[in-house]
Design an enzyme around this catalytic site. Structure first.
Site, short mmCIF file in Angstrom:
data_model
loop_
_atom_site.label_atom_id
_atom_site.label_comp_id
_atom_site.label_asym_id
_atom_site.label_seq_id
_atom_site.Cartn_x
_atom_site.Cartn_y
_atom_site.Cartn_z
N TYR A 66 0.83 -1.21 0.00
CA TYR A 66 0.00 0.00 0.00
C TYR A 66 0.87 1.27 0.00
O TYR A 66 0.50 2.28 -0.58
CB TYR A 66 -0.96 -0.01 1.20
CG TYR A 66 -2.20 -0.82 0.93
CD1 TYR A 66 -2.27 -2.18 1.24
CD2 TYR A 66 -3.30 -0.26 0.28
CE1 TYR A 66 -3.38 -2.93 0.95
CE2 TYR A 66 -4.44 -1.01 -0.01
CZ TYR A 66 -4.47 -2.35 0.32
OH TYR A 66 -5.58 -3.11 0.01
N GLN A 101 -15.49 4.80 -5.43
CA GLN A 101 -14.89 3.58 -4.90
C GLN A 101 -13.37 3.74 -4.83
O GLN A 101 -12.68 2.89 -4.28
CB GLN A 101 -15.23 2.38 -5.80
CG GLN A 101 -16.73 2.10 -5.91
CD GLN A 101 -17.02 1.05 -6.96
OE1 GLN A 101 -16.98 -0.16 -6.68
NE2 GLN A 101 -17.28 1.49 -8.18
N HIS A 119 -14.59 3.60 -0.15
CA HIS A 119 -13.58 2.59 0.21
C HIS A 119 -12.38 3.19 0.91
O HIS A 119 -11.34 2.55 1.02
CB HIS A 119 -13.14 1.82 -1.05
CG HIS A 119 -14.24 0.98 -1.63
ND1 HIS A 119 -14.15 0.40 -2.88
CD2 HIS A 119 -15.46 0.64 -1.16
CE1 HIS A 119 -15.28 -0.27 -3.13
NE2 HIS A 119 -16.09 -0.14 -2.11
N VAL A 213 -15.91 -0.26 -22.23
CA VAL A 213 -16.33 -1.64 -22.51
C VAL A 213 -17.52 -2.00 -21.64
O VAL A 213 -17.89 -1.27 -20.72
CB VAL A 213 -15.18 -2.66 -22.28
CG1 VAL A 213 -13.94 -2.30 -23.09
CG2 VAL A 213 -14.83 -2.76 -20.81
N1 APR Z 1 -12.73 5.66 -18.58
C1 APR Z 1 -13.83 5.01 -18.07
N2 APR Z 1 -13.83 3.72 -17.69
C2 APR Z 1 -12.68 3.04 -17.85
C3 APR Z 1 -11.50 3.63 -18.36
C4 APR Z 1 -11.56 4.99 -18.73
N3 APR Z 1 -10.50 5.62 -19.25
N4 APR Z 1 -10.52 2.67 -18.37
C5 APR Z 1 -11.07 1.55 -17.88
N5 APR Z 1 -12.36 1.76 -17.57
C6 APR Z 1 -13.32 0.83 -16.97
C7 APR Z 1 -13.07 -0.63 -17.26
O1 APR Z 1 -13.70 -1.01 -18.47
C8 APR Z 1 -13.74 -1.30 -16.05
O2 APR Z 1 -15.11 -1.56 -16.33
O3 APR Z 1 -13.20 0.95 -15.57
C9 APR Z 1 -13.64 -0.24 -14.96
C10 APR Z 1 -12.68 -0.59 -13.85
O4 APR Z 1 -13.18 -1.75 -13.21
P1 APR Z 1 -12.37 -2.38 -11.99
O5 APR Z 1 -10.93 -2.49 -12.37
O6 APR Z 1 -13.11 -3.60 -11.56
O7 APR Z 1 -12.44 -1.27 -10.85
P2 APR Z 1 -13.68 -0.92 -9.92
O8 APR Z 1 -14.97 -1.19 -10.62
O9 APR Z 1 -13.46 0.43 -9.40
O10 APR Z 1 -13.49 -1.98 -8.72
C11 APR Z 1 -14.33 -1.82 -7.60
O11 APR Z 1 -13.04 -3.46 -6.41
O12 APR Z 1 -10.92 -4.26 -5.95
C12 APR Z 1 -11.98 -3.54 -5.44
O13 APR Z 1 -11.88 -1.88 -3.81
C13 APR Z 1 -11.55 -2.14 -5.13
O14 APR Z 1 -12.78 -0.09 -5.40
C14 APR Z 1 -12.39 -1.28 -6.06
C15 APR Z 1 -13.58 -2.17 -6.35
#
Ligand code: APR
Length: 239
Positions: A66, A101, A119, A213
């Site tokens: 972290y 988040q 979070h 996506v």
């Molecule tokens: N603009 C918008 N969306 C984007 C971009 C962008 N430039 N780049 C990627 N994404 C999208 C991806 O397609 C994906 O759907 O952002 C999303 C990220 O998803 P995750 O990686 O799963 O992140 P998140 O949804 O925030 O995860 C939620 O999971 O691991 C835990 O605590 C952690 O807060 C996190 C939670």
């Protein structure tokens, strides 16, 4: 066409909630979690890093991981998406609430007020076990992690780990804002983690998903805008 439709909804909305995930910060250079190639969980197992058990098993490894994320986040800046949100909030005080988040502090760094950090924040830490008078009476002994000189209580990252409850007051505020809003922008989240993702299903307002996506919240959307936060949010939010 759909950007103009959403712009119309925004103009008519008295209360807007922006629910953001890691994709909101991707264009600032912050890795997301579930991207198959670049995601943090493609390189590390969440259960090895983002749980209290993992921390108690190996405090140094988790603390240092972290600390690495804290250092990385300290070097990045809010992108055009964060800045467009903060500018909208400045022009229309009280109309838009950010519930994020993300633990990177970039909405706050862009100037957004009253960010609901669902979070937590990777830049902050707290006592692992309930603090005692000895913990509060002195500065922690530096270390990986820092600790209480008297009772050995450890400092831990002030983020919500898997299996942990979200801060009750923050979640309640986010649920209240979601229930009351006319429009929710769901930006950059895969929508797989609850209760955060549940906010998009609990709102009475229209839901607009912004994601390049498909996501698990597309089915909850009135409109899905296939694009990125830094591209679409300035288009949507400029007056
Ligand atoms: N603009 C918008 N969306 C984007 C971009 C962008 N430039 N780049 C990627 N994404 C999208 C991806 O397609 C994906 O759907 O952002 C999303 C990220 O998803 P995750 O990686 O799963 O992140 P998140 O949804 O925030 O995860 C939620 O999971 O691991 C835990 O605590 C952690 O807060 C996190 C939670």
């Amino acid at each position: 066409m759909t950007v103009d439709v959403v712009r119309g909804w925004l103009r008519a909305a008295d209360r807007v909630v922006l629910l953001s995930g890691a994709g909101m910060s991707a264009e600032s250079g912050v890795p997301t979690f579930r991207d198959a190639q670049t995601g943090l969980w493609a390189k590390f197992r969440p259960e090895d890093l983002a749980t209290e058990d993992a921390f108690r098993r190996d405090p140094r490894m988790v603390w240092d991981w972290y600390a690495m994320r804290r250092e990385m986040v300290a070097k990045v800046s809010p992108n055009a998406g964060h800045l467009a949100v903060a500018a909208f909030q400045q022009r229309h005080p009280g109309r838009l609430t950010v519930a994020t988040q993300n633990v990177d502090g970039l909405h706050q760094g862009a100037g957004s007020p009253g960010v609901l950090a669902l979070h937590g924040n990777v830049a902050e830490d707290k006592w692992l076990d309930a603090s005692r008078p000895c913990c509060l009476a002195q500065t922690p002994v530096p270390g990986h992690p820092p600790s209480c000189a008297t009772c050995g209580n450890l400092r831990r990252p002030a983020v919500v780990w898997f299996g942990e409850m979200l801060p009750a007051d923050v979640l309640a505020a986010a649920e209240e804002a979601a229930a009351a809003c006319d429009l929710m922008l769901v930006v950059g989240t895969s929508g797989v983690v609850y209760p955060a993702a549940g906010l998009a299903r609990a709102t009475r307002g229209r839901v607009v998903v912004v994601n390049p996506v498909a996501s698990e919240l597309d089915d909850a959307a009135d409109v899905v805008l296939r694009g990125t936060a830094a591209t679409l949010l300035p288009q949507l939010l400029e007056d």
